[in-house]
Design an enzyme around this catalytic site. Structure first.
Site, PDB file in Angstrom:
ATOM      1  N   GLU A 142    -138.017  51.209 -39.211  1.00 33.99           N
ATOM      2  CA  GLU A 142    -139.015  52.303 -39.056  1.00 33.99           C
ATOM      3  C   GLU A 142    -140.248  51.818 -38.292  1.00 33.99           C
ATOM      4  O   GLU A 142    -141.393  52.054 -38.699  1.00 33.99           O
ATOM      5  CB  GLU A 142    -139.357  52.884 -40.438  1.00 33.99           C
ATOM      6  N   GLU A 184    -130.741  55.381 -43.041  1.00 38.07           N
ATOM      7  CA  GLU A 184    -131.446  55.847 -44.251  1.00 38.07           C
ATOM      8  C   GLU A 184    -131.732  57.326 -44.125  1.00 38.07           C
ATOM      9  O   GLU A 184    -132.224  57.778 -43.089  1.00 38.07           O
ATOM     10  CB  GLU A 184    -132.815  55.164 -44.382  1.00 38.07           C
TER      11      GLU A 184
END
Ligand code: BMA
Length: 363
Positions: free
Chosen positions: A182, A287
């Site tokens: 991320e 995810e």
């Protein structure tokens, strides 16, 4: 003499094939089968994964054999996620003992599952958690930087953990390592607020180089897994550290589901799939999830819709949802939950594979 010449020719030809980037099928490399399995699967089925699945769930903790996915569906997931945050302590950042994580990874591997490991790394200098952006100086961690040795200490802990992942016959267990995830968001210390694109790439490249070439780990496939903050291939690649250090192209995306922008997830997964195909890499939805399942019938009305949206989205080799901490933070429904049946419908879809489906190769 003749033998020596043949030997030299063999060495030279292997060097040529390595430097030309050709993949050599060498069964002794622990990641070979895993890479081939995930590549072969692409376009046919999507493995389902769950973070911390064997460690705890709703209303239980450290019960051997337990799994919230199994409780509700009858099968373990096919992919098992773990995290190395707080490596060096006895327990990880979510309270799971590292010694237990090793046991779970070994068990999952022997059952035929795939393990993926993320790392919510503390900042090595202050030991503040991954979300704390105080006094971040990423260049100081890199070679030549004043805090490089502190960073090496952390990497050594990671390497030592990875080295202990050995199966019952003494072979290294292959895992998908997913560091520095991320990175386009601004919430982690390696994110866009505190680390430039160039610093990020150096951090990532150094990490992989150190683990593979200095510490000699052979059991890691490496995943690059951006959050949703990209709209084009160029954006996705802004921090891409290079084909030589990445095996899996991922996406972490929760927000687009929350905002009901399934169209955007389909576009983003399409970008990941296109790049993976062009580069000969594996693609994964690394995810996702709907916290507390606030989105109604999330598994069939949202997740399955995007996974089944196009040929490109079906290229994804696995999808993993986050952890079942307690009733205020969970992603897989538990017995009696109103979406339990919806989850079963999802996993019964022929596209979605749990561990039992991998064994039977469900049609
Ligand atoms: C977040 C939450 C946190 C957890 C972190 C790392 O999404 O689940 O509670 O500490 O991931 O696992």
């Amino acid at each position: 003499m003749e033998r020596v010449i043949v030997f030299i020719i063999l060495i030279l030809s292997s060097l040529v094939s390595c430097s030309s980037g050709k993949k050599i099928h060498d069964e002794s490399v622990p990641t070979v089968k895993l890479r081939e399995f995930l590549t072969d699967l692409s376009g046919r089925s999507i493995l389902f994964g769950h973070q911390d699945d064997l460690a705890y769930g709703i209303g239980w903790n450290s019960l051997p054999g337990e799994s919230d996915v199994k409780r509700i569906s009858g099968s373990y997931p096919a992919v098992f996620g773990w995290d190395l945050g707080n490596i060096g302590d006895a327990n990880n950042l979510d309270g799971v003992p590292f010694d237990s994580i090793k046991v779970y990874i070994t068990r999952a591997h022997h059952m035929g599952g795939i393990n993926t490991i993320s790392w919510h790394a503390r900042y090595p200098v202050t030991n503040f958690d991954a979300w704390n952006l105080t006094s971040i100086d990423v260049p100081s961690l890199l070679p030549g930087g004043k805090s490089h040795l502190q960073f090496l200490k952390e990497l050594d802990l990671v390497a030592a953990f990875m080295e202990t992942l050995i199966d019952d016959s003494g072979k290294p267990i292959p895992v998908i390592f997913r560091p520095w995830h991320e990175m386009y968001g601004n919430w982690f210390w390696w994110g866009s607020a505190t680390c430039s694109d160039d610093e990020y790439r150096q951090l990532f490249r150094f990490t992989v180089d150190y683990l593979r070439n200095i510490r000699g780990l052979t059991n890691l496939l490496i995943a690059f897994s951006p959050d949703k903050n990209f709209d084009s291939k160029e954006d996705y690649l802004k921090r891409y550290p290079g084909d030589d250090v990445v095996d899996v192209l991922g996406l972490d995306d929760y927000g687009d589901f929350k905002q009901n922008r399934l169209d955007l997830i389909v576009i983003r997964l399409g970008i990941v799939a296109d790049l993976a195909r062009e580069k000969g890499k594996i693609s994964a939805f690394t995810e996702t999830g709907s916290d507390k399942l606030e989105i109604s019938n999330w598994y069939t009305s949202s997740l399955l819709q995007v996974l089944n949206a196009s040929e490109k989205t079906r290229q994804v080799s696995y999808v993993m949802v986050w952890r079942n901490r307690d009733l205020t933070h969970f992603y897989v429904p538990f017995a009696g939950h109103e979406q339990a049946e919806d989850f079963r419908t999802f996993v019964n879809d022929k596209l979605i594979f749990l561990l039992d489906d991998v064994k039977t190769m469900k049609q």
